[in-house]
Design a protein around this motif. Structure first.
Motif, short mmCIF file in Angstrom:
data_model
loop_
_atom_site.label_atom_id
_atom_site.label_comp_id
_atom_site.label_asym_id
_atom_site.label_seq_id
_atom_site.Cartn_x
_atom_site.Cartn_y
_atom_site.Cartn_z
N ALA A 216 -42.67 65.75 -68.70
CA ALA A 216 -42.66 66.94 -67.86
C ALA A 216 -43.38 68.10 -68.53
CB ALA A 216 -41.22 67.34 -67.54
N ALA A 217 -43.09 68.31 -69.80
CA ALA A 217 -43.73 69.42 -70.52
C ALA A 217 -45.22 69.18 -70.71
CB ALA A 217 -43.05 69.62 -71.87
N GLU A 218 -45.60 67.94 -70.98
CA GLU A 218 -47.02 67.63 -71.12
C GLU A 218 -47.78 68.00 -69.85
OE1 GLU A 218 -47.06 63.84 -74.23
OE2 GLU A 218 -46.81 63.48 -72.08
N GLY A 219 -47.18 67.69 -68.70
CA GLY A 219 -47.82 68.03 -67.42
C GLY A 219 -47.98 69.53 -67.26
N GLN A 220 -46.97 70.29 -67.69
CA GLN A 220 -47.04 71.76 -67.57
C GLN A 220 -48.07 72.34 -68.53
OE1 GLN A 220 -42.85 72.76 -68.06
NE2 GLN A 220 -42.60 72.92 -65.85
N TYR A 221 -48.09 71.84 -69.77
CA TYR A 221 -49.09 72.33 -70.72
C TYR A 221 -50.50 71.98 -70.26
CZ TYR A 221 -45.28 73.25 -74.05
OH TYR A 221 -44.14 73.72 -74.66
N ASP A 222 -50.69 70.76 -69.77
CA ASP A 222 -52.01 70.35 -69.28
C ASP A 222 -52.41 71.16 -68.05
OD1 ASP A 222 -52.19 68.46 -71.27
OD2 ASP A 222 -51.61 66.76 -70.01
N GLY A 223 -51.41 71.66 -67.32
CA GLY A 223 -51.68 72.46 -66.13
C GLY A 223 -51.92 73.94 -66.41
N GLY A 224 -51.91 74.31 -67.69
CA GLY A 224 -52.24 75.68 -68.05
C GLY A 224 -51.13 76.51 -68.65
N ALA A 225 -49.90 76.01 -68.60
CA ALA A 225 -48.79 76.76 -69.23
C ALA A 225 -48.93 76.70 -70.75
CB ALA A 225 -47.46 76.17 -68.81
N ASP A 226 -48.60 77.79 -71.41
CA ASP A 226 -48.65 77.78 -72.87
C ASP A 226 -47.29 78.05 -73.51
OD1 ASP A 226 -48.68 80.43 -72.04
OD2 ASP A 226 -50.25 81.07 -73.42
N VAL A 227 -46.28 78.40 -72.70
CA VAL A 227 -44.91 78.55 -73.19
C VAL A 227 -43.99 77.87 -72.17
CG1 VAL A 227 -43.10 80.12 -73.96
CG2 VAL A 227 -45.50 80.82 -74.17
N VAL A 228 -43.12 76.97 -72.64
CA VAL A 228 -42.20 76.27 -71.74
C VAL A 228 -40.76 76.45 -72.23
CG1 VAL A 228 -41.45 74.01 -70.85
CG2 VAL A 228 -43.88 74.55 -70.99
N TYR A 229 -39.90 76.85 -71.32
CA TYR A 229 -38.47 77.00 -71.60
C TYR A 229 -37.75 75.73 -71.18
CZ TYR A 229 -33.65 78.80 -71.02
OH TYR A 229 -32.28 78.98 -71.06
N ALA A 230 -37.02 75.14 -72.11
CA ALA A 230 -36.32 73.88 -71.85
C ALA A 230 -34.82 74.13 -71.73
CB ALA A 230 -36.60 72.89 -72.98
N ALA A 231 -34.24 73.74 -70.59
CA ALA A 231 -32.80 73.82 -70.37
C ALA A 231 -32.34 72.45 -69.91
CB ALA A 231 -32.47 74.89 -69.33
N ALA A 232 -32.38 71.50 -70.85
CA ALA A 232 -32.18 70.10 -70.48
C ALA A 232 -31.41 69.30 -71.52
CB ALA A 232 -33.55 69.44 -70.23
N GLY A 233 -30.54 69.97 -72.29
CA GLY A 233 -29.73 69.23 -73.26
C GLY A 233 -30.56 68.51 -74.29
N LEU A 234 -30.24 67.24 -74.52
CA LEU A 234 -30.95 66.44 -75.52
C LEU A 234 -32.41 66.24 -75.14
CD1 LEU A 234 -30.49 64.88 -78.17
CD2 LEU A 234 -30.01 62.85 -76.80
N SER A 235 -32.73 66.31 -73.85
CA SER A 235 -34.11 66.14 -73.38
C SER A 235 -35.01 67.27 -73.87
CB SER A 235 -34.14 66.08 -71.86
OG SER A 235 -33.36 65.02 -71.36
N ASN A 236 -34.42 68.37 -74.32
CA ASN A 236 -35.23 69.46 -74.89
C ASN A 236 -36.12 68.97 -76.02
OD1 ASN A 236 -33.79 71.12 -73.17
ND2 ASN A 236 -33.11 72.54 -74.75
N ASN A 237 -35.64 67.99 -76.77
CA ASN A 237 -36.42 67.50 -77.91
C ASN A 237 -37.77 66.96 -77.49
OD1 ASN A 237 -34.56 67.94 -80.21
ND2 ASN A 237 -33.24 66.56 -79.08
N GLY A 238 -37.83 66.36 -76.31
CA GLY A 238 -39.11 65.88 -75.81
C GLY A 238 -40.06 67.02 -75.47
N VAL A 239 -39.50 68.10 -74.94
CA VAL A 239 -40.31 69.29 -74.65
C VAL A 239 -40.89 69.86 -75.94
CG1 VAL A 239 -40.29 71.63 -73.71
CG2 VAL A 239 -38.98 69.82 -72.58
#
Length: 342
Positions: A216-239
């Protein structure tokens, strides 16, 4: 990438008693004195470097300070039923616990069934509300600290586009999203916010799937985002891993995730939205020990020191912290009303 999970799923031995007052003939105290504490963690358990670990920090502080017996810890599993949670709580109570911490909103239904059967056991429900004589409920104004990190993200962004990765598309996490977007727009009106949820309501695997978080974060970064806020428990580590690999930035949630992050992505974490679960757990155990326990629902936000934020990156802190402190004061003073999903 991820530290091994330490969620305890140990089987409890029978205590030789069906005493539904929660004791086992010891008047509700451990051999060291004080309450017999037990914990029902959410999915991911101790070691998730987020929500559960925040609870564990308060637990550990209370156990050490009050010289309590080592608590029994059990953890939830993805997609388990309310009946599974009920069984877990009954195991803990039947084993002699007199103060039980339930970590996570999903314990509400199970606790509603179990708590009346153990009137002498005190429970705390974190992140949800339940009215019962022996349950203290704590709900956090997650939209308020999310508002502040939304402002941090917007003020830090160089592309004018930021991202939000939520674990599960449900009211609890929608509240983070609402606050984050509002804070970002308050700081920079033309900021773009890309929102992505890992799973839909009812599928809690979104809180325990770093692989999905990374994609999910890779898609956002590739789409132009440069800062991503993760609110996903253990899944945050992937972000966080995606941020490091893409040379971008990320914001954590619930605990100061910079402090516990894997070295490979530590420097990509510029800030975290803090939920003071540690304080809630500590205060609950102390109240049972001191016989000052109060049932009911307690809503805690910035004004009550129930939520907060931390900026870890020195350059970001120097650039934006005075503005964030001003926004925080305006929220506390009632000059800014942060929208919520509730």
């Amino acid at each position: 990438m991820i530290a091994s999970l330490l969620s305890a799923t140990m089987a409890l031995s029978a205590c030789g008693s069906d005493n539904k007052s929660g004791g086992s003939g010891d008047s509700g105290s451990g051999s060291k004195g004080g309450p017999v504490v037990a914990v029902a963690f959410d999915t991911g358990g101790r070691g998730d470097k987020s929500f559960n670990d925040a609870a564990a920090a308060g637990l550990d502080k209370a156990v050490e300070e009050f010289k309590l017996e080592k608590p029994t810890e059990l953890s939830g599993k993805p997609d388990e039923s309310d009946a599974d949670k009920e069984d877990r709580l009954r195991q803990l109570a039947d084993n002699g616990a007199t103060a039980i911490v339930t970590v996570g909103f999903s314990y509400k239904n199970a606790l509603e069934t179990v708590a009346p059967d153990y009137p002498d056991v005190k429970f705390v429900l974190i992140d949800n509300s339940l009215e019962a004589k022996n349950v203290a409920s704590y709900v956090f104004k997650d939209n308020e600290n999310a508002f502040l990190v939304g402002a941090i993200a917007a003020l830090t962004s160089k592309t004018g586009k930021i991202g939000f990765v939520g674990g599960v598309n449900e009211t609890l996490i929608n509240n983070f999203e609402k606050g984050f977007t509002a804070g970002a727009k308050q700081a920079k009106a033309d900021i773009q916010v890309d929102v992505k949820y890992l799973t839909e309501a009812g599928d809690y695997s979104g809180y325990n799937d770093p692989g999905k978080g990374k994609v999910a974060a890779e898609g956002q970064y590739d789409g132009g985002a440069d800062v991503v806020y993760a609110a996903a428990g253990l899944s945050n580590n992937g972000v966080f891993e995606a941020a490091a690999e893409k040379g971008k930035q990320a914001i954590g949630t619930d605990s100061d995730q910079y402090l516990t992050a894997d070295a490979s992505y530590k420097e990509s974490i510029i800030a975290s939205a803090l939920k003071r679960i540690d304080t809630v757990v500590y205060d609950f155990i102390k109240s049972v020990k001191d016989d000052t326990f109060k049932a009911g629902t307690h809503a805690v936000g910035l004004k009550e020191n129930g939520v907060d934020y931390v900026i870890n990156n020195p350059q970001v802190k120097a650039a934006v912290d005075s503005k964030i402190q001003d926004l925080k004061k305006q929220i506390i003073d009632g000059k800014i009303t942060v929208p919520s999903a509730n």
